[in-house]
Design an enzyme around this catalytic site. Structure first.
Site, mmCIF file in Angstrom:
data_model
loop_
_atom_site.group_PDB
_atom_site.id
_atom_site.type_symbol
_atom_site.label_atom_id
_atom_site.label_comp_id
_atom_site.label_asym_id
_atom_site.label_seq_id
_atom_site.Cartn_x
_atom_site.Cartn_y
_atom_site.Cartn_z
ATOM 1 N N HIS A 416 36.545 56.916 92.274
ATOM 2 C CA HIS A 416 36.048 57.010 90.899
ATOM 3 C C HIS A 416 35.588 55.629 90.381
ATOM 4 C CE1 HIS A 416 36.181 58.860 86.792
ATOM 5 N NE2 HIS A 416 36.305 57.595 86.450
ATOM 6 N N GLU A 417 36.498 54.681 90.438
ATOM 7 C CA GLU A 417 36.169 53.361 89.873
ATOM 8 C C GLU A 417 35.089 52.660 90.693
ATOM 9 O OE1 GLU A 417 37.148 52.812 86.965
ATOM 10 O OE2 GLU A 417 38.810 54.235 86.825
ATOM 11 N N HIS A 420 31.828 53.692 89.417
ATOM 12 C CA HIS A 420 31.420 52.875 88.266
ATOM 13 C C HIS A 420 30.912 51.504 88.734
ATOM 14 C CE1 HIS A 420 32.719 55.645 85.256
ATOM 15 N NE2 HIS A 420 34.014 55.517 85.483
ATOM 16 N N HIS A 423 27.468 51.706 90.166
ATOM 17 C CA HIS A 423 26.552 51.957 89.050
ATOM 18 C C HIS A 423 26.229 50.630 88.342
ATOM 19 C CE1 HIS A 423 25.857 54.714 85.267
ATOM 20 N NE2 HIS A 423 24.736 54.249 85.745
HETATM 21 ZN ZN ZN Z 1 35.506 56.724 84.624
#
Ligand code: ZN
Length: 627
Positions: A416-417, A420, A423
């Site tokens: 998940h992180e 990010h 991104h």
């Molecule tokens: Zn998040």
């Protein structure tokens, strides 16, 4: 959550603290000192500043530059060059300052007990406010320039083309901005608007006292919020029920006050929406991200038309637990025993790298480089900041804080992180500073797409039936927490606001009735609601931040479409996702970014994709369970 202009820290998924209790009893383990951790498991903040002295030098530079903002005040409409110079100064100060801010707070998170970094982060926080203050005139002053004149300015200065979207975003507020005097009055009402949320926090954190219950081993245990979450997963039904009753009984003491308080909060939303010429509180709230109201309504209506799979899962739960009546306190006990999945960090990295292969070689290579280049602070150490987040500044590589402890949850956190982080990396590289940030609406797509790819990989590589069942159960509950629960909350928020807007008086009683009906509708006829099971509406802090949780549901829907196409080997879809979303920062409005990435959130398709995925998982789970 900290925020400076472009620097948004993205914390873990909402579901983690809304509905997913932490597994297992906490073991007594020794927490190491930071010095005991190998360098390769620590982030490299020296990549931002080789020394604190260098930080001090930059701090002085920013401080010296800041007074220059003043000379633009009241002069923006004079020439295109004047406007451009001001915006460029604003950017250059933030570009210089963001790494300082990020560095100070991440240094502090290494060991929050160190006074030097407490002080440094305080000073960074103070400077952040000063910069905001110094440039606070810019947006209102741009708004005060007549549209025609603004067009002229843009025409005479080519450099302003870069800021066209930024200016357009400000202009959207034209019809919702009042006279100077009225704006001042609204600003003065600001602290009053905080009252309902503050009252809630005081009740939740200070006033509320939970009783004790007898645990599985016969010990009397004082209930806390964390223990409540743990007990709800107990296989001993008596313990689950006692925990649930004791928890609700504490809240019910405050019930009328909480009802009046939430009603007050909704009135506050109505006041500000009316004052600013919005047709509804929903429209006012969605305006911030320029999201059409249809997107919100479409989400709720589409889910409402597809509630069967949740009802099926609830029935399955009832049947599988062998209960005559399924109650709310039976909803979190795991249906399958936890698979023995101890996953050391190095294995998690390998898993994530393998799982993300469908993202293409370039993405995976850069991800691998990131893991090996001081992006990640892996282990819990004495005094370290808690939780997990992704952070970084425009001119730095991304960073990720973890408190890694070998659980499957943690592997998902890494995926998940890192979503990010990638991104950030892609947007910072492709966009000018002004568009290098992300709205939450888009950011959670990048993180949850990775989670979905990871889940697909784990399911395909599950070695035993037990492991597969556990993963399916985990996935189903993840979707319930991040998707269905959030849509249900959103529906409650929408309807509660609509009632108040139609002139209906809200009370604890009417709010509970509304919540109960929606809750029952979502979970279906097999769930028997007890009298206090509708207190959720009065004890969920998210309701004091209106129309916001729905973004988790829309993001997950978008991620389900994108990951499905990527997994099917659709090269064009992958290209659209990388170029249209990961590299796009916030250079367009969130809905347009998603469109460029191949997802139209104004249509039912993405929400249907999410519902289909869930329905398939429930079917697969049921078949495997009875085998
Ligand atoms: Zn998040």
């Amino acid at each position: 959550m900290f925020k400076s202009l472009r620097v948004v820290m993205l914390a873990g998924v909402l579901v983690m603290f809304a509905f997913s209790p932490i597994f297992g009893q906490s073991q007594v383990k020794k927490i190491p000192q930071r010095s005991e951790i190998a360098e390769k498991y620590k982030w490299r903040l020296q990549d931002i500043y080789p020394s604190d002295e260098k930080w001090e030098q930059d701090f002085s530079k920013v401080k010296a530059l800041l007074p220059q903002a003043e000379k633009f005040k009241g002069h923006l409409a004079e020439s295109g060059k004047m406007l451009l110079d001001c915006l460029a100064l604003q950017d250059s100060i933030w570009i210089m300052f963001d790494p300082m801010y990020v560095y100070a707070y991440m240094k502090l998170d290494e060991d929050t007990r160190v006074s030097k970094y407490q002080e440094m982060s305080d000073r960074a926080g103070g400077m952040n406010s000063k910069i905001r203050e110094a440039f606070s005139f810019v947006d209102p002053e741009i708004l005060s320039i007549p549209q025609e004149r603004l067009k002229q300015l843009m025409g005479e200065e080519k450099g302003l083309a870069l800021y066209a979207h930024y200016i357009d975003n400000i202009q959207r507020n034209r019809e919702h901005t009042l006279s100077t005097q009225e704006e001042e009055l609204l600003a003065q009402a600001g602290p009053l608007a905080q009252v309902p949320r503050n009252v809630f926090t005081m009740i939740e954190d200070a006033d509320l006292k939970f009783g004790s219950i007898i645990d599985e081993e016969g010990n009397e245990v004082q209930l806390t919020r964390q223990r409540y979450a743990d007990f709800l997963r107990s296989t001993d039904r008596r313990v689950r029920k006692d925990a649930s009753d004791t928890y609700s009984e504490a809240w019910v003491e405050y019930i009328n006050g909480l009802g009046a308080n939430l009603a007050g909060s909704i009135k506050k939303d109505i006041f500000f929406a009316h004052a600013r010429n919005y047709s509804s509180t929903l429209e006012a709230s969605l305006h911030a991200d320029n999201i059409p109201v249809e997107v919100f309504d479409n989400l709720i209506e589409t889910v409402n038309g597809n509630l069967k799979p949740i009802h099926q899962y609830v029935s399955l739960r009832k049947k599988y637990l062998g209960l005559d009546e399924l109650h709310k306190y039976d909803m979190w006990v795991p249906l399958v025993p936890k698979a023995k999945m101890e996953i050391p960090y190095d294995s998690a990295v390998t898993l994530v790298l393998n799982a993300l292969k469908p993202m293409g070689k370039k993405y995976v290579d850069e991800l691998r480089d990131g893991f090996n280049s001081g992006w990640v602070d892996v282990y819990e150490t004495k005094g370290k900041g808690s939780g997990a987040y992704s952070w970084g500044a425009y001119t730095t590589h991304p960073y990720m804080l973890l408190n890694y402890s070998n659980s499957l949850d943690n592997v998902f956190t890494v995926a998940h992180e890192m979503g990010h982080n990638m991104h950030r990396l892609y947007s910072s590289r492709s966009q000018p500073y002004i568009y290098s940030g992300h709205s939450l609406f888009v950011a959670e797509v990048a993180s949850t797409t990775n989670e979905m790819l990871l889940m697909d990989y784990l399911l395909k590589h599950a070695k035993t039936k037990e492991e597969k069942l556990y993963l399916l159960n985990y996935y189903i509950e993840m979707i319930e927490g991040t998707f269905y629960t959030q849509v249900m909350f959103a529906e409650f928020e929408r309807d509660a606001h609509a009632k108040a807007e139609a002139g209906e008086a809200l009370s604890a009683k009417s709010l509970r009735k509304l919540y109960r009906d929606i809750y029952q509708k979502y979970e279906g006829p097999d769930l028997v609601l007890d009298s206090l099971d509708d207190l959720g509406c009065l004890r969920i802090s998210h309701f004091y931040r209106n129309f916001y949780v729905y973004k988790y549901a829309t993001s997950l829907s978008a991620a389900s479409v994108i990951s499905k196409k990527i997994l099917a080997g659709d090269k064009n879809a992958l290209k659209m996702y990388i170029e249209g979303l990961l590299e796009a920062g916030d250079s367009e409005y969130p809905i347009d970014i998603l469109k460029d990435a191949g997802v139209d959130m104004t249509q039912p398709e993405p929400v249907n994709a999410m519902v289909d995925l869930y329905a398939n998982l429930v079917n697969e789970f049921e078949q495997l369970l009875v085998q």
